[in-house]
Enzyme design. Structure first.
Site, mmCIF file in Angstrom:
data_model
loop_
_atom_site.group_PDB
_atom_site.id
_atom_site.type_symbol
_atom_site.label_atom_id
_atom_site.label_comp_id
_atom_site.label_asym_id
_atom_site.label_seq_id
_atom_site.Cartn_x
_atom_site.Cartn_y
_atom_site.Cartn_z
ATOM 1 N N ASP A 88 -60.230 28.345 -58.174
ATOM 2 C CA ASP A 88 -60.794 27.040 -58.529
ATOM 3 C C ASP A 88 -60.159 25.901 -57.732
ATOM 4 O O ASP A 88 -59.073 26.051 -57.177
ATOM 5 C CB ASP A 88 -60.545 26.760 -60.021
ATOM 6 C CG ASP A 88 -61.454 27.605 -60.900
ATOM 7 O OD1 ASP A 88 -62.553 27.974 -60.453
ATOM 8 O OD2 ASP A 88 -61.044 27.892 -62.051
ATOM 9 N N TYR A 142 -51.632 36.999 -61.425
ATOM 10 C CA TYR A 142 -51.584 35.534 -61.429
ATOM 11 C C TYR A 142 -50.317 35.058 -62.130
ATOM 12 O O TYR A 142 -49.839 35.707 -63.072
ATOM 13 C CB TYR A 142 -52.766 34.960 -62.210
ATOM 14 C CG TYR A 142 -54.095 35.011 -61.517
ATOM 15 C CD1 TYR A 142 -54.526 33.956 -60.710
ATOM 16 C CD2 TYR A 142 -54.952 36.104 -61.676
ATOM 17 C CE1 TYR A 142 -55.757 33.988 -60.078
ATOM 18 C CE2 TYR A 142 -56.187 36.147 -61.052
ATOM 19 C CZ TYR A 142 -56.587 35.078 -60.246
ATOM 20 O OH TYR A 142 -57.806 35.118 -59.621
#
EC number: 5.4.99.12
Lengths: 245, 245
Positions: free
Chosen positions: A53, A111
């Site tokens: 993003d 992540y």
């Protein structure tokens, strides 16, 4: 034609995310494709392991592209790092097998999410973590992490609407480590839905604040609705660490 | 009137340094004085422990100012951190004795300098370290550090012209630690001349590259001339860690 695999580090602050949009100036993919055009004269679309993003960082994003160029991987790497902006770094260039596909072949991803947990903000970590000044019950959050591990339909922890594609994913690891005033969340799994890491982190934070009980996780898995899960925490605390093949 | 002591962290990237200039918008001192004016209605000049150059960072700069305000230190701190830009953070506000003077009373200072020592640049450390891609002989550099410790005239390791003021300083500690691909230099002493830490680091790097022998340090101490010492390394690798009173 050779198939080239790139491992990429980027500071996402200035970008609209990984995926090229109309204005290629503002995406990581667009920047890299621009340098490939300079380097090889070829107009190539690179395949990333997945999107990130706007504002999200990466330490180990992976992409591949096919080229007729005869440059060595070392020559390509130094060309990339000379002509890319300084907030995008190519950490590795390798020749991959012809069939390697950065998205389809990804087995798992890791992540990190960082929370600056101190009353006093940080001048240096402000662009790389989310500031939570309140006290967090880390033991309770760590217990809640356990509930996320395993194979579940994660649609209620994503920004997706109901879709025909499977929204079932397997999460292998969720952990929280306290490093001074920084909380370091690690998520590893076979894949993550849109905004899933940020919504999971937001849910864990609301549990740590005492705003929600950890049973909320079971309820979201049962109802499959987003509205019960926590807020989406900001993109600038999120790092794509590694793509595993 | 109370005497207030501030401990300040800042990311120096966007600023022309500590000291207020005509355009107060671009200095740390100017920003803090602006918020004090908002907070107390008073036009106050704050006294810093010393200047930092354009682009240099601080984890523990110290300043003081006198005020008639009756706000508590906690109220002041939260006002500062609400109204200062996010790259300047007030880490502590304390009521000091009437005679406390941030510059005159400083007994010692500690600085860090960071060198990213890898062929491949870093997207994240680019604003907080100096990139040296070549191999460095760290053992040789560490031996050279020893020569810097003690009381010397450091004018040859500064950006100063000959001056009537004393340029003799005592350096208590110079060390180099390898933290992954980062080299962390620590300098502690009773005071540092203008650009001294950056010129000392530049000299140590040239010794590590084999461009200069460590005897250069003795030569600079003998000749007291700048031209034999190493280059001034960039301001963005430098941090003022702590001021000791």
């Amino acid at each position: 034609m050779r198939n080239i695999k790139l491992t990429i580090e980027y500071d996402g602050k200035r970008y609209l995310g990984w995926q090229r949009l109309g204005d290629s100036e503002k995406t990581i993919q667009g920047k890299i494709e621009g340098v490939i055009a300079q380097m090889t004269g070829e107009t190539i679309e690179i395949i990333g392991s997945g999107r990130t993003d706007a504002g999200t960082h990466a330490r180990g994003q992976v992409a591949n592209f096919k080229t007729a160029s005869e440059m060595t991987p070392e020559e390509m790497q130094s060309f990339f790092n000379r002509y890319l902006p300084r907030d995008i770094v190519i950490k590795k260039v390798e020749t991959a097998s012809e069939r390697f596909h950065a998205r389809y072949n990804a087995q798992a991803k890791q992540y990190s999410y960082y929370v600056w947990n101190s009353e006093i903000p940080s001048a240096f970590n402000r662009n790389y973590s989310f500031h939570v000044p309140q006290t967090l019950d880390i033991e309770k959050m760590t217990q809640a992490c356990e509930k996320l591990i395993g194979t579940h339909d994660f649609i209620g922890f994503s920004a997706l609407k109901k879709t025909k594609k499977s929204t079932t994913r397997t999460v292998h690891q969720v952990s929280i480590q306290k490093e001074g005033e920084m909380l370091h969340f690690v998520f590893e799994g076979d894949g993550f839905l849109h905004k899933m890491v940020r919504i999971l982190t937001g849910t864990l934070i609301e549990i740590g604040l005492g705003k929600k009980d950890s049973t909320i996780i079971d309820e979201v898995f049962q109802s499959n609705t987003r509205k019960e899960a926590g807020e989406t925490v900001p993109a600038h605390g999120l790092f794509l660490d590694e793509v595993i093949y």
